[in-house]
Design an enzyme around this catalytic site. Structure first.
Site, short mmCIF file in Angstrom:
data_model
loop_
_atom_site.label_atom_id
_atom_site.label_comp_id
_atom_site.label_asym_id
_atom_site.label_seq_id
_atom_site.Cartn_x
_atom_site.Cartn_y
_atom_site.Cartn_z
N GLY A 256 0.83 -1.20 0.00
CA GLY A 256 0.00 0.00 0.00
C GLY A 256 0.86 1.25 0.00
O GLY A 256 2.00 1.22 0.46
N GLN B 111 2.89 9.97 1.43
CA GLN B 111 4.23 9.39 1.47
C GLN B 111 5.11 9.84 0.30
O GLN B 111 6.33 9.72 0.36
CB GLN B 111 4.16 7.86 1.46
CG GLN B 111 3.53 7.29 2.72
CD GLN B 111 3.41 5.78 2.63
OE1 GLN B 111 2.44 5.27 2.11
NE2 GLN B 111 4.42 5.07 3.11
N CYS C 57 6.14 -0.34 7.05
CA CYS C 57 5.75 0.82 6.25
C CYS C 57 6.93 1.23 5.38
O CYS C 57 8.07 1.24 5.85
CB CYS C 57 5.37 1.95 7.20
SG CYS C 57 4.89 3.48 6.38
N LEU C 58 6.65 1.58 4.13
CA LEU C 58 7.73 2.02 3.23
C LEU C 58 8.38 3.31 3.74
O LEU C 58 9.51 3.61 3.37
CB LEU C 58 7.20 2.22 1.81
CG LEU C 58 6.72 0.95 1.09
CD1 LEU C 58 6.11 1.29 -0.26
CD2 LEU C 58 7.85 -0.05 0.91
N HIS D 226 -4.15 1.47 7.72
CA HIS D 226 -2.77 1.99 7.77
C HIS D 226 -2.60 3.15 6.77
O HIS D 226 -2.06 4.21 7.12
CB HIS D 226 -1.80 0.84 7.46
CG HIS D 226 -0.36 1.22 7.37
ND1 HIS D 226 0.60 0.74 8.24
CD2 HIS D 226 0.30 2.03 6.51
CE1 HIS D 226 1.78 1.25 7.91
NE2 HIS D 226 1.63 2.03 6.85
N GLU D 227 -3.08 2.96 5.54
CA GLU D 227 -2.93 4.00 4.51
C GLU D 227 -3.81 5.22 4.81
O GLU D 227 -3.41 6.35 4.55
CB GLU D 227 -3.26 3.45 3.12
CG GLU D 227 -2.40 2.27 2.65
CD GLU D 227 -0.92 2.46 2.85
OE1 GLU D 227 -0.43 3.60 2.76
OE2 GLU D 227 -0.23 1.45 3.11
N HIS E 245 -2.07 7.48 7.11
CA HIS E 245 -1.09 8.34 6.42
C HIS E 245 -1.75 9.63 5.94
O HIS E 245 -1.17 10.71 6.05
CB HIS E 245 -0.51 7.62 5.19
CG HIS E 245 0.64 6.72 5.49
ND1 HIS E 245 1.79 7.14 6.12
CD2 HIS E 245 0.83 5.40 5.24
CE1 HIS E 245 2.63 6.12 6.23
NE2 HIS E 245 2.07 5.06 5.71
NI NI Z 1 2.86 3.15 5.57
#
Ligand code: NI
Length: 172
Positions: free
Chosen positions: A50, A55, A95-96, A137-138, A141
């Site tokens: 995701g 981000q 998480c990226l 989660h997204e 963000h």
């Molecule tokens: Ni993330």
């Protein structure tokens, strides 16, 4: 005509820009569609499931997700809203934007989501398991929130210091 895809730079914790709140998308134009396509390509290249626009330093309510094994089933969420949720489930998240760290987080087990798709049509779906976790989660963000906000401040500080050290080395 096919437009060329760009790989976008993913912001990393503790970058302040990850704390910005994303605005609602008013119009799904070519610019938003290009953003969605670039985000998907960036997510696949980074082996993520995701990615939220926050981000990649675009503060609009856009999310791309693909929890399929073959990475051929993308889901695009514009202006997503959780309209129902129940249950609670703990699972390990990464998480990226917090590369290399995984921590246990509690999320709702089942959610019902309303969003716009890439064509601007409203749709609803029920999510469980990895997809439910991923959507929550997204969506965090988009509100400037990270999964590390759910863990102890001591652990969070430790992750922050380690990543700051890495970012410093990358610059030199
Ligand atoms: Ni993330």
């Amino acid at each position: 005509m096919e437009s060329l895809l760009s790989i976008l730079t993913i912001l990393e914790f503790p970058d302040d820009r990850l704390r910005k709140k994303a605005a609602e998308v008013k119009r799904i134009d070519d610019k938003i569609k290009k953003l969605i396509d670039d985000m998907l390509e960036t997510m696949y290249q980074s082996h993520g499931v995701g990615l939220a626009a926050t981000q990649v330093d675009v503060h609009q309510q856009v999310i791309v997700i693909d929890v399929s094994d073959e990475k051929n089933d993308p889901l695009f969420l514009i202006n997503p809203v959780i309209i129902e949720k129940d249950g609670i489930k703990e699972s390990e998240e990464g998480c990226l934007s917090v590369p290399g760290f995984f921590e246990k987080v509690n999320r709702a087990e089942h959610i019902k989501v309303r969003a716009l798709n890439r064509e601007g049509q409203a749709f609803e779906f029920v999510a469980t398991e990895l997809l439910a976790i991923c959507v929550q989660h997204e969506m965090d963000h988009l509100n400037g929130k990270l999964f590390v906000d759910y863990i102890s401040s001591l652990k969070r500080q430790r992750i922050k210091k380690k990543l700051e050290k890495i970012h410093k080395m990358d610059k030199n």
